[in-house]
Structure formats: structure tokens, C-alpha cells
Enzyme design. Sequence first.
Site, mmCIF file in Angstrom:
data_model
loop_
_atom_site.group_PDB
_atom_site.id
_atom_site.type_symbol
_atom_site.label_atom_id
_atom_site.label_comp_id
_atom_site.label_asym_id
_atom_site.label_seq_id
_atom_site.Cartn_x
_atom_site.Cartn_y
_atom_site.Cartn_z
ATOM 1 N N GLY A 33 13.514 -9.689 -95.451
ATOM 2 C CA GLY A 33 14.931 -9.348 -95.436
ATOM 3 C C GLY A 33 15.441 -9.200 -94.023
ATOM 4 O O GLY A 33 14.790 -9.611 -93.066
ATOM 5 N N ASN A 34 16.632 -8.642 -93.904
ATOM 6 C CA ASN A 34 17.227 -8.424 -92.577
ATOM 7 C C ASN A 34 17.984 -7.100 -92.588
ATOM 8 O O ASN A 34 18.100 -6.451 -93.617
ATOM 9 C CB ASN A 34 18.147 -9.596 -92.223
ATOM 10 C CG ASN A 34 19.280 -9.740 -93.209
ATOM 11 O OD1 ASN A 34 20.183 -8.926 -93.245
ATOM 12 N ND2 ASN A 34 19.223 -10.771 -94.042
ATOM 13 N N ARG A 35 18.500 -6.741 -91.433
ATOM 14 C CA ARG A 35 19.076 -5.401 -91.257
ATOM 15 C C ARG A 35 20.569 -5.329 -91.513
ATOM 16 O O ARG A 35 21.196 -4.336 -91.174
ATOM 17 C CB ARG A 35 18.803 -4.912 -89.829
ATOM 18 C CG ARG A 35 17.350 -4.682 -89.539
ATOM 19 C CD ARG A 35 17.197 -4.082 -88.146
ATOM 20 N NE ARG A 35 15.811 -4.036 -87.736
ATOM 21 C CZ ARG A 35 14.937 -3.123 -88.156
ATOM 22 N NH1 ARG A 35 15.328 -2.168 -88.964
ATOM 23 N NH2 ARG A 35 13.689 -3.172 -87.740
ATOM 24 N N SER A 36 21.161 -6.349 -92.085
ATOM 25 C CA SER A 36 22.610 -6.297 -92.303
ATOM 26 C C SER A 36 22.978 -5.162 -93.251
ATOM 27 O O SER A 36 22.421 -5.032 -94.332
ATOM 28 C CB SER A 36 23.088 -7.630 -92.879
ATOM 29 O OG SER A 36 24.473 -7.568 -93.106
ATOM 30 N N ALA A 100 24.487 -11.809 -94.236
ATOM 31 C CA ALA A 100 23.390 -12.392 -93.463
ATOM 32 C C ALA A 100 22.453 -13.067 -94.467
ATOM 33 O O ALA A 100 21.840 -12.404 -95.293
ATOM 34 C CB ALA A 100 22.654 -11.306 -92.686
#
Length: 225
Positions: A33-36, A100
Site C-alpha cells: 500500500g501507500n501512505r495517502s 494514490a
Amino acid sequence: LARGVPEPDLAGRHVVVSAGGTREPLDPVRFLGNRSSGKQGYALARTAAARGARVTLLAANTGLPDPAGVDVVPVGTAVQLREAVLKAAADADAVVMAAAVADFRPRDYATGKIKKKDGQDPEPVVLVRNPDILAEISAERARPGQVVVGFAAETDDVLANGRAKLERKGCDLLVVNEVGERKTFGSEENEAVVLGADGSETPVPYGPKEFLAETVWDLVAARLS
Ligand code: CTP
Ligand code: CA
């Protein structure tokens, strides 16, 4: 810079906003995943609703409360987000891709939890490309005159990178953030430049995400009328 009661300049319009970040599962308990945070996308949804639009918010793993008066569609992966965008965009006047989207996903999904094996290193994770949703909806507009907006976080030559990305994606507007010190994920504030396919450049000073959102809708509304 404060605004009073908003003009209902998006009344009768349907706008689609994606927010958050996609998660690409490896097994039932793990993902890439990502930090958005989703906060910019939610600010876009709230401000569009306040300006009279019917809003569909495609929410990827945000954990944020649903904004009032907005249709929220939860999604998980990039492939699910693509399906949801294509469906919602069919009758939309504008689509804003603030989410994102993971560029890659694990090629394989383990239906059971991946377990350690004694004394052994794990199998490498093989990644494959995800679909480019923004490029796809820009190339094949669901409606003539539909306005498509992308977001990009860039470093180094931010404007040149943004201009190249705008052309590559084929969208009408690209909101370019410089990634740096106080401009971090999850923050309440944002500073950006909005690049237009018409060559325009709209700087947005450091401030609340609502302010950037209002500027995006100003630029969208100008292109819709
Ligand atoms: N985007 C998308 N589908 C993808 C990747 C990105 O729709 N598979 C959208 C994002 O929602 C965003 C815009 O494209 O609005 C730009 O995302 P970004 O990650 O900056 O673009 P990429 O083409 O993936 O470029 P990079 O290699 O710099 O990550
Ligand atoms: Ca990317």
C-alpha cells in the site's frame, strides 16, 4: 482568502472524485500500500457538494467518515478502483483522480496466510503493472467535454516533470505537489501548482486542503461552462 457561502456553480453537475490509496493484497492479511490519507480527496468531495454538485466519492482505504450529501463507494485495489471509476464516470461531468494508485500489484495472491519455513528465506514477491486509470479515462472520455483531473507528487524539476506527466496522461488539469519538508502525507495543508493542458499554470499557496480543492473546482467549472 476565506470564502463565504459558496456559489452553486456546480449545480446539476455530477463529479467523481477518487481518494485514498489502493491496497494490493499478498494474502488474506497482508498488502502492498501507500501512505495517502485521503484528506485531499475528501476536501474535494465536500467542496464540490457545497457548490451544488452530485458527488460520487470512490474511497480507497481511507478510514475517514463519509462526508454528508456525498455518495461514497468503498474500493480496495487498483483493479477495483478502475471498475468503479469507469462505472461512475459514464455520466460524469468531471473526474478527479486524487487517489494514490499502486503502480504494481503482486502477481500472485495466496488464498491462505503465507507462513515462514524453518531456516529459509521467503520466495521473492513478483509484481505486475496495474492499469493506468487516469490515462485510460483521459484517452476515452465517457462524455464529450468531460473534464479529467490528475494529481502528482514530484521532486527535482517539479514543473517539468508535471508538464511531461500531464502530456503523458492526456488529462485536462494536473495538480502538482512538491514533495518535501512540511508537505508530508497526512498533513492538513497543501501547496501546489495546477497545470492545464491549455498551457495555464495556477499556483496555489500553502494552505488548507479545502483551498486547493476550491481552486480545482474553479478551474473545472471554467472548463465546463
Ligand atoms: N494514476 C492512475 N492509475 C495508475 C497510476 C496513477 O489513475 N495506475 C493516477 C493517479 O490517481 C494520479 C495520477 O495518475 O492522479 C498521477 O499519478 P502518479 O503516480 O504521479 O503517475 P505515474 O504515471 O504512476 O508516475 P510515477 O512513475 O511518477 O509514479
Ligand atoms: Ca505512480
